[in-house]
Write a protein that holds these residues in place. Sequence first.
Motif, PDB file in Angstrom:
ATOM      1  N   GLY A 302     -12.923  55.946  58.150  1.00  9.75           N
ATOM      2  CA  GLY A 302     -14.840  56.343  58.220  1.00  9.75           C
ATOM      3  C   GLY A 302     -15.628  57.205  58.940  1.00  9.75           C
ATOM      4  O   GLY A 302     -16.231  57.005  59.292  1.00  9.75           O
ATOM      5  N   GLY A 303     -15.053  57.871  59.829  1.00 11.98           N
ATOM      6  CA  GLY A 303     -15.599  58.198  60.915  1.00 11.98           C
ATOM      7  C   GLY A 303     -16.082  57.630  61.812  1.00 11.98           C
ATOM      8  O   GLY A 303     -16.485  58.274  62.938  1.00 11.98           O
ATOM      9  N   ILE A 304     -15.066  56.660  62.307  1.00 12.78           N
ATOM     10  CA  ILE A 304     -15.682  55.177  63.225  1.00 12.78           C
ATOM     11  C   ILE A 304     -14.368  55.514  64.100  1.00 12.78           C
ATOM     12  O   ILE A 304     -13.280  54.925  63.665  1.00 12.78           O
ATOM     13  CB  ILE A 304     -15.668  54.152  62.164  1.00 12.78           C
ATOM     14  N   VAL A 305     -15.062  55.574  65.203  1.00 13.04           N
ATOM     15  CA  VAL A 305     -14.268  54.970  66.466  1.00 13.04           C
ATOM     16  C   VAL A 305     -13.580  54.005  66.030  1.00 13.04           C
ATOM     17  O   VAL A 305     -12.466  53.803  67.333  1.00 13.04           O
ATOM     18  CB  VAL A 305     -14.962  55.419  67.954  1.00 13.04           C
ATOM     19  N   ALA A 306     -13.722  52.396  66.337  1.00 17.11           N
ATOM     20  CA  ALA A 306     -13.184  51.782  66.135  1.00 17.11           C
ATOM     21  C   ALA A 306     -12.274  51.072  65.302  1.00 17.11           C
ATOM     22  O   ALA A 306     -11.338  50.568  65.654  1.00 17.11           O
ATOM     23  CB  ALA A 306     -13.870  50.703  65.952  1.00 17.11           C
ATOM     24  N   ASN A 307     -12.114  51.905  64.509  1.00 16.18           N
ATOM     25  CA  ASN A 307     -10.971  51.715  62.986  1.00 16.18           C
ATOM     26  C   ASN A 307     -10.258  52.908  63.572  1.00 16.18           C
ATOM     27  O   ASN A 307      -8.902  52.627  63.392  1.00 16.18           O
ATOM     28  CB  ASN A 307     -11.728  52.691  62.037  1.00 16.18           C
ATOM     29  N   VAL A 308     -10.635  54.210  64.659  1.00 12.44           N
ATOM     30  CA  VAL A 308      -9.048  54.455  65.031  1.00 12.44           C
ATOM     31  C   VAL A 308      -8.272  54.120  66.176  1.00 12.44           C
ATOM     32  O   VAL A 308      -7.243  54.368  65.482  1.00 12.44           O
ATOM     33  CB  VAL A 308     -10.280  56.045  65.249  1.00 12.44           C
ATOM     34  N   VAL A 309      -9.508  53.921  66.858  1.00 15.25           N
ATOM     35  CA  VAL A 309      -8.209  52.758  67.547  1.00 15.25           C
ATOM     36  C   VAL A 309      -7.319  51.608  66.882  1.00 15.25           C
ATOM     37  O   VAL A 309      -5.901  51.784  67.621  1.00 15.25           O
ATOM     38  CB  VAL A 309      -9.316  52.595  69.033  1.00 15.25           C
ATOM     39  N   ARG A 339      -3.425  46.195  57.421  1.00 18.69           N
ATOM     40  CA  ARG A 339      -3.998  45.267  59.317  1.00 18.69           C
ATOM     41  C   ARG A 339      -5.961  46.085  58.629  1.00 18.69           C
ATOM     42  O   ARG A 339      -6.468  45.308  59.573  1.00 18.69           O
ATOM     43  CB  ARG A 339      -3.781  46.119  60.031  1.00 18.69           C
ATOM     44  N   MET A 340      -6.347  46.698  58.200  1.00 17.58           N
ATOM     45  CA  MET A 340      -7.591  46.785  57.442  1.00 17.58           C
ATOM     46  C   MET A 340      -7.607  46.374  56.520  1.00 17.58           C
ATOM     47  O   MET A 340      -8.695  47.101  55.787  1.00 17.58           O
ATOM     48  CB  MET A 340      -7.342  48.841  57.644  1.00 17.58           C
ATOM     49  N   GLY A 341      -7.931  46.191  55.468  1.00 15.44           N
ATOM     50  CA  GLY A 341      -7.442  45.598  53.657  1.00 15.44           C
ATOM     51  C   GLY A 341      -9.398  44.679  53.726  1.00 15.44           C
ATOM     52  O   GLY A 341      -9.859  45.855  53.394  1.00 15.44           O
ATOM     53  N   MET A 342     -10.252  44.309  54.926  1.00 14.56           N
ATOM     54  CA  MET A 342     -11.037  43.460  54.627  1.00 14.56           C
ATOM     55  C   MET A 342     -12.258  45.109  55.433  1.00 14.56           C
ATOM     56  O   MET A 342     -13.670  44.930  54.014  1.00 14.56           O
ATOM     57  CB  MET A 342     -11.777  43.338  55.732  1.00 14.56           C
ATOM     58  N   LEU A 343     -11.731  46.115  55.650  1.00 14.22           N
ATOM     59  CA  LEU A 343     -12.432  47.187  55.778  1.00 14.22           C
ATOM     60  C   LEU A 343     -12.499  48.629  54.644  1.00 14.22           C
ATOM     61  O   LEU A 343     -13.045  49.502  53.750  1.00 14.22           O
ATOM     62  CB  LEU A 343     -12.752  47.852  56.909  1.00 14.22           C
ATOM     63  N   ALA A 348     -14.418  53.828  52.083  1.00 11.81           N
ATOM     64  CA  ALA A 348     -14.582  54.766  51.094  1.00 11.81           C
ATOM     65  C   ALA A 348     -15.711  54.574  51.270  1.00 11.81           C
ATOM     66  O   ALA A 348     -15.886  55.675  50.037  1.00 11.81           O
ATOM     67  CB  ALA A 348     -14.133  53.649  49.655  1.00 11.81           C
ATOM     68  N   ILE A 349     -16.418  54.115  51.420  1.00  8.24           N
ATOM     69  CA  ILE A 349     -17.799  54.436  50.517  1.00  8.24           C
ATOM     70  C   ILE A 349     -18.803  55.708  52.141  1.00  8.24           C
ATOM     71  O   ILE A 349     -18.761  57.075  52.464  1.00  8.24           O
ATOM     72  CB  ILE A 349     -19.141  53.661  51.050  1.00  8.24           C
ATOM     73  N   ASN A 350     -17.634  54.951  53.091  1.00  7.41           N
ATOM     74  CA  ASN A 350     -18.091  56.570  54.076  1.00  7.41           C
ATOM     75  C   ASN A 350     -17.352  58.104  54.023  1.00  7.41           C
ATOM     76  O   ASN A 350     -17.651  58.536  54.873  1.00  7.41           O
ATOM     77  CB  ASN A 350     -16.810  55.173  55.501  1.00  7.41           C
ATOM     78  N   THR A 351     -15.824  57.662  53.573  1.00  6.81           N
ATOM     79  CA  THR A 351     -15.310  59.259  53.496  1.00  6.81           C
ATOM     80  C   THR A 351     -16.067  59.513  52.119  1.00  6.81           C
ATOM     81  O   THR A 351     -15.395  61.089  51.797  1.00  6.81           O
ATOM     82  CB  THR A 351     -13.893  58.629  53.016  1.00  6.81           C
ATOM     83  N   ALA A 352     -16.487  59.175  51.216  1.00  4.04           N
ATOM     84  CA  ALA A 352     -17.015  59.755  50.074  1.00  4.04           C
ATOM     85  C   ALA A 352     -18.469  60.676  50.631  1.00  4.04           C
ATOM     86  O   ALA A 352     -18.501  62.159  50.164  1.00  4.04           O
ATOM     87  CB  ALA A 352     -18.349  59.201  49.471  1.00  4.04           C
TER      88      ALA A 352
END
Length: 407
Positions: A302-309, A339-343, A348-352
């Motif tokens: 979703g373009g979130i740095v924390a998620n990438v790491v 591992r990322m199920g709760m996000l 999905a909203i961000n990548t829209a």
Amino acid sequence: MDWNSKLPKLLAGEELKEAMIDVPEYSDSIREADAAIRLMALPDMYKIYYPNKMSMEIYTRLHLALLMSLKKKNTMLAVKQQKENSLGMKTKEYRGIIGGSDSSSIIGVSGVGKSSAIARSIELVTDNKLIMIDEPYTKIVPILQVQCPFDSSPKGMLLEILRVTDEYLGSSYYRSGTRNGTTTDTLIGLVSQVCLNHIGVLVIDEIQNVIKNRNGTLLIGVLMQLINNSGVSVMIVGCPECIPFFETETQLARRLVGFQYKELPYDEYFVELCEVLFRYQYTKYRAEPTAGMISWLYEHSGGIVANVVSLLHAVQEIAILNGSEIMDMKNLNDAYENRMGMLHAKIAINTAVKTTTSKKQKQSLMDSGTVTTHDMNVELVIQDAKDKGVDVVKHLRRYVVVQEVAL
């Protein structure tokens, strides 16, 4: 007094970028170590800091805010404000003389890197040192950072400022603030005096807590009083959900004009960030960051740095534990699903949201082999391969994952 001489040099441009980069030590030989050793070394990925435009803006704002705040100290107005604060502690009526027009805000989505950028900026701006003044002898904490209480308690926030100040100065202001009979009004005066004498910039993080509690409006009132009575630069940090709340508080909104940050676009910086993160591999087999893989990371973070790491940490952990020992698409998908199920809903909203890659950036990415799948034209890539006289399948692999099937 020459306050500039009390601070590290103000950096800009490439010099600032190089100074802000913070990466842990890494040796490729770690990939030959036992699985347990590699798993214990894997969290080093979270220590990586690779700056972007947001980082540099925050650093510059903090440095200039600190300088403006310091210039107010030991002035005639500061002396008058001290007297007003002392009088206010008795009468419960405060009058601001210096003001805090140089205060600001940093609002951004969770995980975009606000807190990391602030922490790294504080290290550079302050050099992790107190500012010492000889006449009169005073110790100043350049930048003091506290969190907004989860219950938005005005008294709780004021006491936290005193507690953290004591940690830096070895003082006993917190003890004074917790004496029997000490009211919030008295604390406002005490904290204002402490900030006026010993604080450069006050950073209040997690400010979105004010919208979740009925004490929020009271805390905002205290914050306004503190800005007016202390004369220090105040920077509030929070998530976008607090914007409507502050927009209704005109006086605060006017004093806290600042930066707003959304998810990262898919651009050169995102590609560079992924390439830096890919240098830290702890699996036995090294994986190269293809354009298809980087594009996948963008879509699934979703373009979130924390998620990438988190994704790159999780995929390596999975690969080590299941014995495959490589960051491939199978393990990446496993990391995302398990591992990322709760996000997933948030991502999905961000990548829209459409990416904002410019035409010039697209051409640059095409030339470097890092064009995104959002903007890729297969016919254009095939024609590019023909023009260069290279194998079409190999050329496509630079941009997407290509699987050949035997017929």
